[in-house]
Scaffold this active site. Sequence first.
Site, PDB file in Angstrom:
ATOM      1  N   ILE A 297       0.842  -1.200   0.000  1.00 31.20           N
ATOM      2  CA  ILE A 297       0.000   0.000   0.000  1.00 31.20           C
ATOM      3  C   ILE A 297       0.879   1.252   0.000  1.00 31.20           C
ATOM      4  O   ILE A 297       1.754   1.389   0.862  1.00 31.20           O
ATOM      5  CB  ILE A 297      -0.901   0.037   1.246  1.00 31.20           C
ATOM      6  CG1 ILE A 297      -1.799  -1.183   1.309  1.00 31.20           C
ATOM      7  CG2 ILE A 297      -1.760   1.296   1.245  1.00 31.20           C
ATOM      8  CD1 ILE A 297      -2.536  -1.315   2.621  1.00 31.20           C
ATOM      9  N   ASP A 341     -17.189  33.761 -20.170  1.00 30.39           N
ATOM     10  CA  ASP A 341     -18.132  34.856 -20.298  1.00 30.39           C
ATOM     11  C   ASP A 341     -17.370  36.081 -20.802  1.00 30.39           C
ATOM     12  O   ASP A 341     -16.133  36.115 -20.761  1.00 30.39           O
ATOM     13  CB  ASP A 341     -18.760  35.131 -18.935  1.00 30.39           C
ATOM     14  CG  ASP A 341     -20.003  36.004 -19.035  1.00 30.39           C
ATOM     15  OD1 ASP A 341     -20.534  36.130 -20.146  1.00 30.39           O
ATOM     16  OD2 ASP A 341     -20.419  36.553 -18.008  1.00 30.39           O
ATOM     17  N   ASP A 661     -25.539  31.837 -15.601  1.00 22.12           N
ATOM     18  CA  ASP A 661     -24.360  30.999 -15.807  1.00 22.12           C
ATOM     19  C   ASP A 661     -24.340  29.768 -14.902  1.00 22.12           C
ATOM     20  O   ASP A 661     -23.552  28.839 -15.128  1.00 22.12           O
ATOM     21  CB  ASP A 661     -23.082  31.809 -15.538  1.00 22.12           C
ATOM     22  CG  ASP A 661     -22.901  32.955 -16.508  1.00 22.12           C
ATOM     23  OD1 ASP A 661     -23.124  32.738 -17.704  1.00 22.12           O
ATOM     24  OD2 ASP A 661     -22.546  34.059 -16.067  1.00 22.12           O
ATOM     25  N   ASN A 723       7.446   1.273  -2.167  1.00 27.94           N
ATOM     26  CA  ASN A 723       6.556   0.126  -1.967  1.00 27.94           C
ATOM     27  C   ASN A 723       7.043  -1.090  -2.740  1.00 27.94           C
ATOM     28  O   ASN A 723       6.964  -2.228  -2.247  1.00 27.94           O
ATOM     29  CB  ASN A 723       5.134   0.479  -2.400  1.00 27.94           C
ATOM     30  CG  ASN A 723       4.494   1.534  -1.518  1.00 27.94           C
ATOM     31  OD1 ASN A 723       4.005   2.549  -1.990  1.00 27.94           O
ATOM     32  ND2 ASN A 723       4.508   1.324  -0.213  1.00 27.94           N
TER      33      ASN A 723
END
Length: 934
Positions: A297, A341, A661, A723
């Site tokens: 993990i 916009d 919007d 790991n």
Amino acid sequence: MSHSGLQDTAAQPHPVPTDAYRLTEAEVLDRFGARREGLTSAEVLRNRAEYGDNVSVQVHREWLVRRFLRQFKDWIVVLLLICAAITAYLGDVLTSLVLLLLVLINTSIGFFQEYRSGKTMDALQHLSLSLSQVTRDGRLTELPSTELVVGDVVRLTEGASVPADIRLIEASAFSTNEFALTGESDPTRKYTHAILTEVMVAERHNTAHAGTTVATGEAVGVVVATGIHSELGRIAQLAQSAPQSPSPLQRETQRLGKVVTYAAVGLALVLLVVAVWAKLPFREAVLFAVGFASAVIPQGLPAEVNTALADAAAALAKRKALVKRLSAVETLGSTRVICTDKTGTLTKNEMTVTELVVAGTEYVVHGIGYDPVGAIEALTPSAGTGPVEHDRLVQFLRAGTLVSNARLLAPDDGHAGWHVLGDPTEGALLVAAAKAGVDLVTSRAAESKVREFPFDSARKLMTVIRERPDGTLTAYVKGAPESVVARASRIAEGGTVRPITDADREAFLVAHIAKSDRGLRNLAYAVRSATAEDADTIDPASVEKDLTLLGLVSMVDPIREDVPEAMRRALDARIKVNIVTGDFSRTAEAIAHQAGLDRNGEMTIVTGDELPGMSDEAVVARAVAGGTIFSRVDPEDKTRIVDLVKRSGNVVAVTGDGINDAPALRHANIGVAMGVSGTDVAKEASEIVLLDDSFSTLVRAVEQGRVIYANIAKGVLGCLTSNAAELVVNIVSLILATVAGLPLAINVLQILAIDLLGELLPIAALGRDPEEGRVMKQAPRDPKVHIVNPRSIGDVMYAGSIMGVLAIANFLFFFGRSGSNPFDGPVDAAIIAQATTMTYVTVLVCQLLNITQRRSAGGLFSRYTLSNPTYWLACGAGVVIMLVIVYVPWVQAMFKTGPLSALDWGFVLLAAAIFVAIREVGRIVRKRHTRREA
């Protein structure tokens, strides 16, 4: 209007009709049971029960407990919790507590960042309780807007917010600012007569809509829709109903977490069987399997990702971009299409007069916005610099102030700069006059208003008759150039007034059209002497004739100074930018040209009338190609565009500030609202709020998103490498334990010491790595390309295997140096502790070098390596923690470690040097191979 709650539709079984604009005054009063003297208290209660409260917008606030628990929706976090539960059940309380601490760190980082953003949003909402003037029981009174009901008779005055949808029955020079609702930047003039045909919302000129404000005049009207049944409420519901999809990084980490979890559980179960078969005690076998799962993990990954995103969010906040959800930072970096916009984002949303034509002389007006500072210069200096010419200029601009109702106000407690009360266009005329030295207060006081003929869309004119102290009456006229010219019989030229000719009219209109093509909005001024009969007439046509044409005023909502550079950087980054606006196409096209949107070719204009007839494929093609202006679009059109682009597999960012919007902001991969001019509805629907309303801030945020993704990729691969090394160590250790009876080379707490105490801080500090290379010169990353892919897995396993083999070698060599042979039988526990310490230290030192090397494409010895002092402080902290674990007696007892000699450290450093050499040689070989292929 209150924005504090969302009304449940089930609570309002009788939605109000939407055709009130088609009714006459008498029909409106009858339909809604209204009277001019207002509703009675009993009727108010009845209508509230039938139609509901006047509440439309909910500012959604998630419970803190639920927000915290949401952080546990992660495969890796869940697996860590399972490992903690198993170790606690088997009596290994210390390991269980360490795992729980790791989970707490991972979840707390994301929780506290979202909590901070939520508190900032609370400060932005401005949820003040507004009051409305309403007639009840025959008396005009003030009530909270939330208490209005359908049928109430409401009085609206200049500067007030419109609290509900109101069908007007009286209006005097009345207009509203509707850009937040429709995108129209100019005030909309209102009237009272019925509209016989069905029209869209923006053309319902006898109705004032909730969420808009009064620009000029006064009006009285009947409330015809409240709460969720108003246009504001309808749009708010569109925004609320939009689903929230995970960001590309969330999908990536979810995928990685799921794969790692399945792999860890599967391999752990297999190794548990093998360990039991090798005759390890069951408890030890289970703890070994849990240790193996812990090794597989990437425990630090959630913390690393959340820390990097939190750091990026903090950096963006300093740059005026508030991040409401952490994953939004990375999503910005993946953006391929921006639908922006126009008004307030690309422009300043402050109309500014830029050019004048006065008695045939052209002038340029300097200065931007409402600050009355700026020079006015004649284009032909010799024609406009004398005192006579200046006086003529002043009188011309003064005429504009006399046919205006707006007021120019200085900065105050509620406004940081100069601001306008009333029509923004009229405000711009006042600013231009003030720049020429006109005293606005004295000018109006010198001539009292006698009569006003308000602007309407048919005449396209506004006229005010004023009286001087000597009793002389003058009609001042402003309006559309073609309307004024058609009614003019004389023209001012130089210092004289002469009859106007057809050539004069043509030249004037040609100049008007040329300026319009550049995106300027033009008004013509004219005057005429008036009589008492003119002041008493109700027919404006009898006054608006035989005018003397004075000149032309040209204005523009100026583009923000930083937008062209920001647009250039966005296009360099191969982002496709489109303008989606409710404004007219010619205005939007002019702003787009100034912004540089047309740099890569011609622009395409798609109007709101054309859009419904376009196929989905055609809309996607235009939006994904970029450089398209979608003009005069309504909220549904904008949402359709966004949904189609999103469905095509492109990451789309949408900016907006208005109520209209909100649906598109919610539907987009990343919704970006304006913090200054934005409505509460827009802010609530967005993931990011621009505190300065600037497009350039959005582009900087995109850059930060790209940088943070690169840094997260470094951290993920660095984390997985250790790991992989721990996996190799565990597998080889199990084989040696099974075949030769050797002790395990590393224990669970030592693995956790690597992942939690050793590498976590350096990996988290990668989030502050600066940009390497030119991220804004590259194409956006493909969301289908994952950080963890076959190539990166191969590299991780290769580097992890080298690291693991070197650690096992140091583990075994230590027994030889200590005079012990674990192959012959049991070894003293102190020797085993020191041997496992060699494994632990070798993996950690190699891992710190591995992370450092992965930071730069130039490898470990590049100049970039010296950047980011925070990283080196984190590495130093990791080394200090490692030394504490190795040498402090009570900590040694916890982690089952032993002290190392100078010779031992020599072997550790030799292993590290071998690791670096192999990795650097491999990097150089790959680089040369890539160059040969190129």
